[in-house]
Design a protein around this motif. Structure first.
Motif, short mmCIF file in Angstrom:
data_model
loop_
_atom_site.label_atom_id
_atom_site.label_comp_id
_atom_site.label_asym_id
_atom_site.label_seq_id
_atom_site.Cartn_x
_atom_site.Cartn_y
_atom_site.Cartn_z
N LEU A 279 0.86 -1.17 0.00
CA LEU A 279 0.00 0.00 0.00
C LEU A 279 0.90 1.22 0.00
CD1 LEU A 279 -1.66 0.52 3.53
CD2 LEU A 279 0.57 -0.53 3.10
N SER A 280 0.33 2.38 -0.33
CA SER A 280 1.12 3.58 -0.56
C SER A 280 1.26 4.42 0.70
CB SER A 280 0.46 4.41 -1.67
OG SER A 280 0.96 5.72 -1.68
N ILE A 281 2.47 4.89 0.95
CA ILE A 281 2.70 5.79 2.08
C ILE A 281 1.90 7.07 1.92
CG2 ILE A 281 4.77 6.81 1.00
CD1 ILE A 281 4.17 6.22 4.77
N ARG A 282 1.66 7.50 0.67
CA ARG A 282 0.91 8.73 0.45
C ARG A 282 -0.53 8.60 0.93
NH1 ARG A 282 4.60 8.15 -3.46
NH2 ARG A 282 3.32 6.62 -4.56
N GLU A 283 -1.13 7.42 0.70
CA GLU A 283 -2.50 7.21 1.17
C GLU A 283 -2.56 7.26 2.70
OE1 GLU A 283 -6.11 3.89 1.06
OE2 GLU A 283 -4.27 3.53 -0.06
N LEU A 284 -1.60 6.65 3.36
CA LEU A 284 -1.59 6.65 4.82
C LEU A 284 -1.41 8.06 5.38
CD1 LEU A 284 0.53 3.49 5.69
CD2 LEU A 284 -1.83 3.65 4.95
N ALA A 285 -0.46 8.81 4.81
CA ALA A 285 -0.22 10.16 5.29
C ALA A 285 -1.41 11.07 5.00
CB ALA A 285 1.04 10.72 4.63
N ARG A 286 -2.01 10.90 3.85
CA ARG A 286 -3.17 11.72 3.47
C ARG A 286 -4.34 11.51 4.44
NH1 ARG A 286 -2.98 10.06 -1.32
NH2 ARG A 286 -4.70 8.57 -1.36
N THR A 287 -4.58 10.24 4.78
CA THR A 287 -5.67 9.93 5.69
C THR A 287 -5.37 10.42 7.10
OG1 THR A 287 -6.22 7.97 4.38
CG2 THR A 287 -7.08 8.07 6.62
N ALA A 288 -4.15 10.22 7.56
CA ALA A 288 -3.77 10.67 8.91
C ALA A 288 -3.92 12.18 9.03
CB ALA A 288 -2.33 10.25 9.21
N LEU A 289 -3.53 12.91 8.00
CA LEU A 289 -3.64 14.36 8.02
C LEU A 289 -5.11 14.79 8.03
CD1 LEU A 289 -1.50 16.66 7.98
CD2 LEU A 289 -2.03 16.92 5.55
#
Length: 470
Positions: free
Chosen positions: A248-258
């Motif tokens: 899975l993509s780090i961008r998706e995780l960071a986007r959701t966390a933000l």
């Protein structure tokens, strides 16, 4: 019509969505092939032929191949030495470009440089694209233009630098060039055996990552800060192996966390970028203390102590439960990683590199940057590490983070009947009660291998060379 050809070299990015190297290849070339190499330079050095990581990668490759075939392509899989396999395949396919995600480990950077040189000799260009980190290289620097070595100012600069574009999904859709059928060798064909992944509930591939991510987002993401330190509670994401291999993509995780204002979880992702940066810019940390003065420390050569720690028989229940969890499942709760690392270095006086190596052999999610950073943090030799005089007390850590002993009893069943009052320090249980419970300390469960108070004093003396400047 675009007649250029490209080869996407998958490494620790085993997905086909939100994939920067794949997107770059599709934008550059009319024909795009995909490859993964089971690198013998890595595989031949593994301690077991039943390695969960190899099993996880294999399962993830099967899923990735299916996804690529649904797009008209497929995954070419090779088993050999990467420096030979990638240039040979690129030449055979007649590609003009090879795209891969950027790596930050010293050995990987050396490998990539050699592959790049061999490709260049054939007139083929290697493109290394940022994918596994949100920021890398010179993206986050001090005002003096240097890499950060302390996390909090790095985090602040990271957040200040962040824009929506940095974590936006990357469109990696598009038609692919076909791959031959049956390209993925079996585990047996590469010299490995199946493991207990299924029994552990670990599902490889993008589907496994999506299932865990959805489960985490359904309620625990918002409560992560309050749940994260308790190993008996389902409080963390359990995504670390998926992050390690990029399903899975780090961008998706960071986007959701933000978006969810889940600052504590976002901090963990920023730590990940931070340790990548440290390993990239300070490669000496892979083999030596990040702070050179800590190389003066004289560690104890104690094979029996190391073995007791590895096997979960130190006599300290939380330490032993954590090590047994690692040996059974290939995973350990992050709080416990700190506890056992502190215990090895500051209670047993054993070189942090011994523990780092054991974790490297057994962790499903082993990542050199994070593993090294965590061990050097515990040993106080790393960047932004805890002070050398801060020494975790394994008993009070146990009382605080497993107060009812649920985690301990799960992995140290010989202590299951010991009352909560004595569970965290079972040697304090009166002999008469030991006999009544059928748990004799020193027979049914080890007596403490060291006295913590005495070990603490010895550690302060050991680290005095740092205080004195060598």
């Amino acid at each position: 019509m675009n007649t250029e050809k490209a080869l996407v070299w998958f490494r620790r990015d085993l997905r086909d969505t939100d994939h920067a190297p794949l997107a770059a290849a599709l934008s550059q070339a009319g024909q795009v092939y995909c490859v993964f190499v089971f690198d013998r330079s890595i595989l031949d050095a593994l301690p077991s032929r039943a390695d969960r990581r190899v099993d996880f990668i294999h399962g993830s490759l099967v899923a990735l191949d299916a996804a690529l075939r649904a797009r008209g392509g497929g995954l070419i899989v090779r088993h050999g030495h990467t420096q030979d396999e990638i240039p040979a395949l690129a030449q055979h396919l007649g590609v003009d470009h090879v795209f891969a995600g950027r790596d930050y480990e010293p050995a990987a950077k050396t490998r990539d440089a050699e592959v790049g040189e061999r490709l260049a000799a054939r007139g083929i260009r290697l493109h290394l694209v940022k994918d596994q980190a949100v920021f890398d290289g010179d993206s986050v620097l001090t005002q003096a233009g240097k890499p950060f070595t302390v996390f909090t100012p790095y985090k602040n600069a990271w957040l200040k630098r962040l824009t929506a574009a940095d974590i936006a999904p990357i469109d990696s859709r598009g038609a692919l060039a076909p791959a031959p059928e049956g390209s993925i060798p079996s585990l047996a064909e590469i010299g490995f055996a199946p493991t207990n992944l299924a029994a552990l509930g670990i599902e490889p591939g993008m589907a496994g990552a999506a299932r865990l991510w959805a489960d985490f987002c359904a309620g625990r993401l918002q409560r992560y800060a309050s749940l994260r330190d308790f190993p008996a509670i389902k409080g963390v994401s359990y995504l670390s192996v998926h992050l390690r291999f990029g399903t899975l993509s780090i961008r998706e995780l960071a986007r959701t966390a933000l978006a969810e204002q889940a600052d504590s979880w976002l901090n963990e992702l920023i730590w990940r970028d931070f340790y990548f940066m440290i390993m990239d810019r300070f490669p000496h940390a892979a083999v030596r203390a990040f702070k050179p003065e800590y190389d003066a420390i004289q560690w104890d050569d104690w094979p029996e102590g190391l073995a007791a720690w590895q096997q979960g028989r130190t006599g300290y229940p939380l330490v032993d439960a954590a090590m047994r969890q690692l040996n059974h499942s290939g995973w350990m709760h992050n709080r416990l990683r700190m506890v056992v690392a502190s215990f090895l270095t500051k209670d047993l006086g054993i070189d942090w590199r011994q523990g780092e190596r054991y974790f490297a052999d057994w962790l499903n999610d082993f990542d050199l940057s994070a593993n090294n950073g965590g061990w050097q943090w515990a040993a106080s030799s790393g960047c932004d590490a805890q002070p050398y005089f801060r020494i975790f007390n394994p008993v009070t850590q146990s009382e605080k983070f497993d107060p009812e002993g649920r985690f301990i009893r799960r992995y140290v069943p010989e202590l299951a009947r010991v009352p909560d009052k004595y569970l965290h320090a079972p040697w304090t249980l009166p002999r008469r009660e030991q006999e009544a419970l059928g748990v004799i300390i020193g027979r049914d469960y080890p007596a403490p291998i060291v006295n913590h108070a005495a070990a603490r004093e010895k550690t302060l003396a050991r680290y005095s060379v740092v205080k004195k400047g060598g």
